[in-house]
Motif scaffolding. Structure first.
Motif, mmCIF file in Angstrom:
data_model
loop_
_atom_site.group_PDB
_atom_site.id
_atom_site.type_symbol
_atom_site.label_atom_id
_atom_site.label_comp_id
_atom_site.label_asym_id
_atom_site.label_seq_id
_atom_site.Cartn_x
_atom_site.Cartn_y
_atom_site.Cartn_z
ATOM 1 N N PRO B 51 0.184 25.446 74.018
ATOM 2 C CA PRO B 51 0.266 26.891 74.287
ATOM 3 C C PRO B 51 1.062 27.168 75.557
ATOM 4 C CG PRO B 51 -1.970 26.264 73.670
ATOM 5 C CD PRO B 51 -1.196 24.981 73.828
ATOM 6 N N GLY B 52 1.858 28.232 75.531
ATOM 7 C CA GLY B 52 2.572 28.674 76.725
ATOM 8 C C GLY B 52 3.965 28.128 76.909
ATOM 9 N N VAL B 53 4.412 27.286 76.022
ATOM 10 C CA VAL B 53 5.754 26.708 76.174
ATOM 11 C C VAL B 53 6.832 27.762 75.889
ATOM 12 C CG1 VAL B 53 7.393 25.148 75.020
ATOM 13 C CG2 VAL B 53 5.144 24.306 75.724
ATOM 14 N N THR B 54 7.924 27.692 76.635
ATOM 15 C CA THR B 54 9.128 28.466 76.344
ATOM 16 C C THR B 54 10.315 27.506 76.344
ATOM 17 O OG1 THR B 54 8.262 30.489 77.347
ATOM 18 C CG2 THR B 54 10.643 30.332 77.121
ATOM 19 N N VAL B 55 11.241 27.696 75.412
ATOM 20 C CA VAL B 55 12.462 26.887 75.339
ATOM 21 C C VAL B 55 13.639 27.784 75.716
ATOM 22 C CG1 VAL B 55 13.957 25.525 73.837
ATOM 23 C CG2 VAL B 55 11.466 25.421 73.546
ATOM 24 N N GLN B 56 14.553 27.225 76.474
ATOM 25 C CA GLN B 56 15.698 28.010 76.956
ATOM 26 C C GLN B 56 16.449 28.696 75.806
ATOM 27 O OE1 GLN B 56 18.526 25.744 79.287
ATOM 28 N NE2 GLN B 56 19.753 27.536 79.796
ATOM 29 N N THR B 57 16.874 29.905 76.072
ATOM 30 C CA THR B 57 17.683 30.644 75.101
ATOM 31 C C THR B 57 18.889 29.803 74.699
ATOM 32 O OG1 THR B 57 17.014 32.716 76.154
ATOM 33 C CG2 THR B 57 18.939 32.795 74.709
ATOM 34 N N HIS B 58 19.116 29.721 73.396
ATOM 35 C CA HIS B 58 20.251 28.927 72.942
ATOM 36 C C HIS B 58 20.892 29.571 71.718
ATOM 37 C CE1 HIS B 58 16.630 27.245 70.964
ATOM 38 N NE2 HIS B 58 17.416 27.194 69.902
ATOM 39 N N ARG B 59 22.109 29.148 71.490
ATOM 40 C CA ARG B 59 22.882 29.593 70.336
ATOM 41 C C ARG B 59 23.168 28.375 69.479
ATOM 42 N NH1 ARG B 59 27.726 33.696 70.159
ATOM 43 N NH2 ARG B 59 28.659 33.168 68.159
ATOM 44 N N HIS B 60 23.021 28.548 68.153
ATOM 45 C CA HIS B 60 23.294 27.450 67.233
ATOM 46 C C HIS B 60 24.702 27.577 66.672
ATOM 47 C CE1 HIS B 60 19.255 25.775 67.116
ATOM 48 N NE2 HIS B 60 18.781 27.001 67.086
ATOM 49 N N THR B 61 25.404 26.448 66.586
ATOM 50 C CA THR B 61 26.750 26.463 66.005
ATOM 51 C C THR B 61 26.735 26.151 64.509
ATOM 52 O OG1 THR B 61 27.302 24.148 66.361
ATOM 53 C CG2 THR B 61 27.634 25.642 68.227
ATOM 54 N N GLY B 62 25.579 25.797 63.985
ATOM 55 C CA GLY B 62 25.405 25.584 62.549
ATOM 56 C C GLY B 62 24.059 26.136 62.127
ATOM 57 N N PRO B 63 23.749 26.136 60.839
ATOM 58 C CA PRO B 63 22.460 26.653 60.394
ATOM 59 C C PRO B 63 21.301 25.716 60.729
ATOM 60 C CG PRO B 63 23.705 25.819 58.522
ATOM 61 C CD PRO B 63 24.617 25.730 59.711
ATOM 62 N N VAL B 64 20.112 26.311 60.835
ATOM 63 C CA VAL B 64 18.887 25.569 61.150
ATOM 64 C C VAL B 64 17.789 26.043 60.196
ATOM 65 C CG1 VAL B 64 17.116 25.171 62.910
ATOM 66 C CG2 VAL B 64 19.534 25.321 63.570
ATOM 67 N N PHE B 65 16.936 25.099 59.797
ATOM 68 C CA PHE B 65 15.838 25.387 58.884
ATOM 69 C C PHE B 65 14.552 24.874 59.531
ATOM 70 C CE2 PHE B 65 19.832 24.640 56.822
ATOM 71 C CZ PHE B 65 19.968 25.725 55.967
ATOM 72 N N GLY B 66 13.565 25.788 59.704
ATOM 73 C CA GLY B 66 12.323 25.421 60.378
ATOM 74 C C GLY B 66 11.134 25.468 59.429
ATOM 75 N N TYR B 67 10.332 24.420 59.457
ATOM 76 C CA TYR B 67 9.155 24.279 58.601
ATOM 77 C C TYR B 67 7.941 24.090 59.511
ATOM 78 C CZ TYR B 67 12.706 23.360 55.035
ATOM 79 O OH TYR B 67 13.788 23.461 54.193
#
Lengths: 157, 157, 157, 157
Positions: B51-67
């Protein structure tokens, strides 16, 4: 699941040699944008380079496939020279600096099928600019409009 | 062309839940690297977030699929919350900031199948770092070695 | 080419666990269709299998990625058993026969991210049917309609 | 994760016009195989067609990109004629019948970058044969060997 697929897919989509205008993209460099599938990260362009052109060193985040129609060009990092009939495979992660010899007698003409982005690198290897299909499409459409041309039939999906 | 294909392809390649170790990648963030196909720009990882984690703002150069397997997380830019059973499609060019609520009662567990690079952005939107499959693989293998673990069977192609 | 990309891309597109209905696709087999990008040949589904299910032997024309959430299943051609937390990579060209043990105590739940088509093979190895994203999408939408359900928000691009 | 990527990726891999031999693949049809990435389902070939050639109607399970260098050809299902400088996009699922006019004064020369398989269809639309990168590579290598040629440097990954 016996139902047949609906015939929603065309047999193919064609762009002839004269269907898209050449636009000046940089000194000695003309550009056509053939296809941009932004959400996939896919973009296909065609370049014409005059003798002596150099393109900033960049890193690709996806694979690139180059098909050379005329002329001669190379990457500064490799001895291989691309000429008419050359095929070039650029793996994701590859870094290189496109150069067109001053001694070329004529125009160099290449199709590039690119996935991902070009990360333009400064002399220290830092990312100075990110070039992708959307950016190049926006540039191309704006340049066509500025020349008073109708919207070109780029394949956008 | 009547000759049959040689049977050079395995029926499938399996990685079980315990075949790869969890490694600390950042505070509150554990990582497994399942597959890296560097020349394609494809990388597949699994993360566990406290709980409480943040990941730096980022831009993807290709598609991503999250499960998402467990927990709850969201992008700061959207109201949608990913929970167990959520599927997330991130088009090439998408920009977002991963956040895990402080109020989560337990661990958040997600697979990400990613194409291209993550361009980490500073507050002004400049590219501060480029994260790709090769970089993450090198980190993961080095961290396993530093912990005295055998080389993990990441699928590398 | 200094113009910035227009912000046309969403930060991500989310489908929650309950956003799509389960449909009976075959005896003991339920199906959800999450995403179909027909022109790319990409389709993402989720299956729930009761104990004892077998799926016809098929060959994939593109790569497939399997993420198992619950239960146990395997390919008859391999000793590996997929359980909760298993990741499976199926290369293009792979051939296999999905089986779910009769002895399973409960439901098996798997996401499949698939490129290309499934070529269903008869006992002699001949192609008996071709299953692709379009076909499965048409089936899913028709089955939802036949049950009186509203059109499900499958991501179609 | 501060470590820099190891420089494992070449700047590019080049195949010149004369690096691979032309092989007779069918009456009036010559073939070069430039790249086969079997596990991805990617294959890139170049064909030279004499006037009057027809290729069996087929369906693609992935997208295809055609770059025409010389000559003229079309799909029977469309009025568009591919000539030098034509670009062709064939979406996954497209079905078509390649024809080369009898009236062509010379050779037609085309690169095809293909994903997935070609499903050759009989008159009733049934799959008669499946052509993929592995099959074509095996054919090409065997034909080169049968002609006493050294193994050609096809890019195989």
């Amino acid at each position: 699941m016996a139902a047949a697929s609906a015939p929603t897919i065309p047999s193919a989509i064609h762009l002839g040699d004269d269907d898209l205008p050449w636009i000046d993209a940089a000194p000695g460099t003309k550009l056509k944008v053939l296809l941009v599938r932004e959400t996939e990260g896919l973009w296909i362009i065609r370049n014409r380079f005059e003798p002596g052109v150099t393109v900033q060193t960049h890193r690709h985040t996806g694979p690139v496939f180059g098909y050379t129609v005329a002329g001669a060009w190379k990457y500064a990092e490799s001895p291989d020279v691309n000429r008419a009939g050359s095929f070039l495979y650029e793996p994701a992660g590859s870094v290189h600096t496109l150069t067109v010899p001053e001694s070329n007698p004529g125009i160099t003409d290449v199709w590039f099928q690119m996935y991902g982005s070009n990360l333009n690198l400064d002399a220290a290897g830092r990312v100075e600019a990110v070039i992708d299909g959307r950016l190049v499409l926006d540039f191309y459409l704006a340049a066509c409009a500025a020349r008073g041309l109708p919207r070109p039939p780029v394949l956008v999906g």
